[in-house]
Structures are given as C-alpha cells and as structure tokens.
Design a protein around this motif. Sequence first.
Motif, PDB file in Angstrom:
ATOM      1  N   MET A  14       0.842  -1.203   0.000  1.00 39.70           N
ATOM      2  CA  MET A  14       0.000   0.000   0.000  1.00 39.70           C
ATOM      3  C   MET A  14       0.876   1.250   0.000  1.00 39.70           C
ATOM      4  N   ASN A  15       2.018   1.179   0.686  1.00 43.80           N
ATOM      5  CA  ASN A  15       2.920   2.328   0.768  1.00 43.80           C
ATOM      6  C   ASN A  15       3.810   2.484  -0.461  1.00 43.80           C
ATOM      7  N   SER A  16       4.063   1.393  -1.166  1.00 48.19           N
ATOM      8  CA  SER A  16       5.064   1.452  -2.229  1.00 48.19           C
ATOM      9  C   SER A  16       4.535   1.240  -3.648  1.00 48.19           C
ATOM     10  N   SER A  17       3.318   0.743  -3.792  1.00 44.42           N
ATOM     11  CA  SER A  17       2.846   0.384  -5.122  1.00 44.42           C
ATOM     12  C   SER A  17       1.525   1.073  -5.469  1.00 44.42           C
ATOM     13  N   GLU A  18       1.599   1.956  -6.438  1.00 42.88           N
ATOM     14  CA  GLU A  18       0.373   2.610  -6.918  1.00 42.88           C
ATOM     15  C   GLU A  18      -0.580   1.579  -7.530  1.00 42.88           C
ATOM     16  N   GLU A  19      -0.019   0.596  -8.214  1.00 46.98           N
ATOM     17  CA  GLU A  19      -0.839  -0.457  -8.824  1.00 46.98           C
ATOM     18  C   GLU A  19      -1.619  -1.229  -7.756  1.00 46.98           C
ATOM     19  N   PHE A  20      -0.963  -1.571  -6.661  1.00 47.48           N
ATOM     20  CA  PHE A  20      -1.638  -2.303  -5.580  1.00 47.48           C
ATOM     21  C   PHE A  20      -2.737  -1.426  -4.975  1.00 47.48           C
ATOM     22  N   ARG A  21      -2.443  -0.154  -4.754  1.00 52.53           N
ATOM     23  CA  ARG A  21      -3.463   0.759  -4.209  1.00 52.53           C
ATOM     24  C   ARG A  21      -4.658   0.855  -5.152  1.00 52.53           C
ATOM     25  N   ARG A  22      -4.386   0.922  -6.461  1.00 51.81           N
ATOM     26  CA  ARG A  22      -5.468   0.993  -7.446  1.00 51.81           C
ATOM     27  C   ARG A  22      -6.327  -0.262  -7.396  1.00 51.81           C
ATOM     28  N   LEU A  23      -5.679  -1.428  -7.335  1.00 51.76           N
ATOM     29  CA  LEU A  23      -6.417  -2.689  -7.257  1.00 51.76           C
ATOM     30  C   LEU A  23      -7.257  -2.739  -5.991  1.00 51.76           C
ATOM     31  N   LYS A  24      -6.685  -2.301  -4.876  1.00 48.30           N
ATOM     32  CA  LYS A  24      -7.395  -2.315  -3.591  1.00 48.30           C
ATOM     33  C   LYS A  24      -8.624  -1.401  -3.637  1.00 48.30           C
ATOM     34  N   ARG A  25      -8.460  -0.209  -4.222  1.00 47.53           N
ATOM     35  CA  ARG A  25      -9.596   0.724  -4.334  1.00 47.53           C
ATOM     36  C   ARG A  25     -10.692   0.151  -5.220  1.00 47.53           C
ATOM     37  N   GLN A  26     -10.290  -0.423  -6.353  1.00 47.05           N
ATOM     38  CA  GLN A  26     -11.275  -0.994  -7.273  1.00 47.05           C
ATOM     39  C   GLN A  26     -11.999  -2.164  -6.624  1.00 47.05           C
ATOM     40  N   HIS A  27     -11.262  -2.991  -5.892  1.00 48.36           N
ATOM     41  CA  HIS A  27     -11.840  -4.128  -5.181  1.00 48.36           C
ATOM     42  C   HIS A  27     -12.904  -3.637  -4.190  1.00 48.36           C
ATOM     43  N   ALA A  28     -12.573  -2.586  -3.453  1.00 46.30           N
ATOM     44  CA  ALA A  28     -13.524  -2.024  -2.481  1.00 46.30           C
ATOM     45  C   ALA A  28     -14.756  -1.457  -3.180  1.00 46.30           C
ATOM     46  N   GLU A  29     -14.566  -0.832  -4.337  1.00 49.88           N
ATOM     47  CA  GLU A  29     -15.700  -0.283  -5.096  1.00 49.88           C
ATOM     48  C   GLU A  29     -16.613  -1.405  -5.579  1.00 49.88           C
ATOM     49  N   TYR A  30     -16.029  -2.473  -6.097  1.00 45.81           N
ATOM     50  CA  TYR A  30     -16.833  -3.625  -6.525  1.00 45.81           C
ATOM     51  C   TYR A  30     -17.591  -4.203  -5.329  1.00 45.81           C
ATOM     52  N   LYS A  58     -14.159  -8.821  -9.238  1.00 42.32           N
ATOM     53  CA  LYS A  58     -13.601  -8.660  -7.892  1.00 42.32           C
ATOM     54  C   LYS A  58     -12.660  -9.823  -7.570  1.00 42.32           C
ATOM     55  N   LEU A  59     -13.049 -11.020  -7.944  1.00 43.25           N
ATOM     56  CA  LEU A  59     -12.196 -12.187  -7.723  1.00 43.25           C
ATOM     57  C   LEU A  59     -10.898 -12.067  -8.517  1.00 43.25           C
ATOM     58  N   HIS A  60     -10.994 -11.569  -9.733  1.00 37.91           N
ATOM     59  CA  HIS A  60      -9.788 -11.368 -10.555  1.00 37.91           C
ATOM     60  C   HIS A  60      -8.842 -10.369  -9.880  1.00 37.91           C
ATOM     61  N   LEU A  61      -9.387  -9.289  -9.333  1.00 41.62           N
ATOM     62  CA  LEU A  61      -8.558  -8.314  -8.625  1.00 41.62           C
ATOM     63  C   LEU A  61      -7.911  -8.951  -7.405  1.00 41.62           C
ATOM     64  N   LYS A  62      -8.674  -9.763  -6.687  1.00 39.53           N
ATOM     65  CA  LYS A  62      -8.135 -10.442  -5.512  1.00 39.53           C
ATOM     66  C   LYS A  62      -6.967 -11.347  -5.911  1.00 39.53           C
ATOM     67  N   ASP A  63      -7.113 -12.049  -7.015  1.00 36.78           N
ATOM     68  CA  ASP A  63      -6.029 -12.903  -7.511  1.00 36.78           C
ATOM     69  C   ASP A  63      -4.795 -12.074  -7.866  1.00 36.78           C
ATOM     70  N   GLN A  64      -4.998 -10.928  -8.498  1.00 36.71           N
ATOM     71  CA  GLN A  64      -3.873 -10.060  -8.852  1.00 36.71           C
ATOM     72  C   GLN A  64      -3.151  -9.566  -7.596  1.00 36.71           C
ATOM     73  N   MET A  65      -3.919  -9.171  -6.585  1.00 39.55           N
ATOM     74  CA  MET A  65      -3.307  -8.696  -5.339  1.00 39.55           C
ATOM     75  C   MET A  65      -2.567  -9.833  -4.645  1.00 39.55           C
ATOM     76  N   ALA A  66      -3.145 -11.034  -4.650  1.00 43.67           N
ATOM     77  CA  ALA A  66      -2.487 -12.190  -4.031  1.00 43.67           C
ATOM     78  C   ALA A  66      -1.179 -12.498  -4.740  1.00 43.67           C
ATOM     79  N   SER A  67      -1.160 -12.350  -6.048  1.00 49.32           N
ATOM     80  CA  SER A  67       0.064 -12.572  -6.808  1.00 49.32           C
ATOM     81  C   SER A  67       1.134 -11.554  -6.425  1.00 49.32           C
TER      82      SER A  67
END
Length: 77
Positions: A14-30, A58-67
């Motif tokens: 969350m502190n170092s990756s804009e991509e991870f923050r974007r995925l997290k925000r999108q996941h929360a929106e879904y 949402k599941l796809h985003l979760k998989d991306q974050m887990a990766s």
Amino acid sequence: MSHATNARLVEELMNSSEEFRRLKRQHAEYERRIGELSARRFPSQEEQTEEARLKKMKLHLKDQMASMLAVRAAHAE
C-alpha cells in the motif's frame, strides 16, 4: 503465511505500489456495489447480471493482489 506477515506485506505494498493501491480501491468499489445489488429484494435481470459480472471482476482483482503479495513475500525471504 501468518496473518501478521500478510498484513505487513499488504501495508508495504500500500505504501510502495500505486498499482496495488489501485487494485485495492477498485476491489472495495466492486464490494460496495455488490453489497448494494445484493440488498435489493427483487433485482432486475440486468442487476443480477451486473452482480455476477462484478463478483468475477472482484475475484480477478483479488487474484492479482495475491500474486503481488506472493512476489513481495518471496523477495522478503
């Protein structure tokens, strides 16, 4: 991986990756939208289709974050 380790890795990303923050925000929106649709007593066919589509996305985003977490964990070892 322990819960504490996972939480630490999430915080690092969350502190170092804009991509991870974007995925997290999108996941929360879904999640928010799925909650709205699930709360409807008589959803339309379109709403049911949207809910199913959002759950898959949402599941796809979760998989991306887990990766991303797995990569970070491997680098931390």
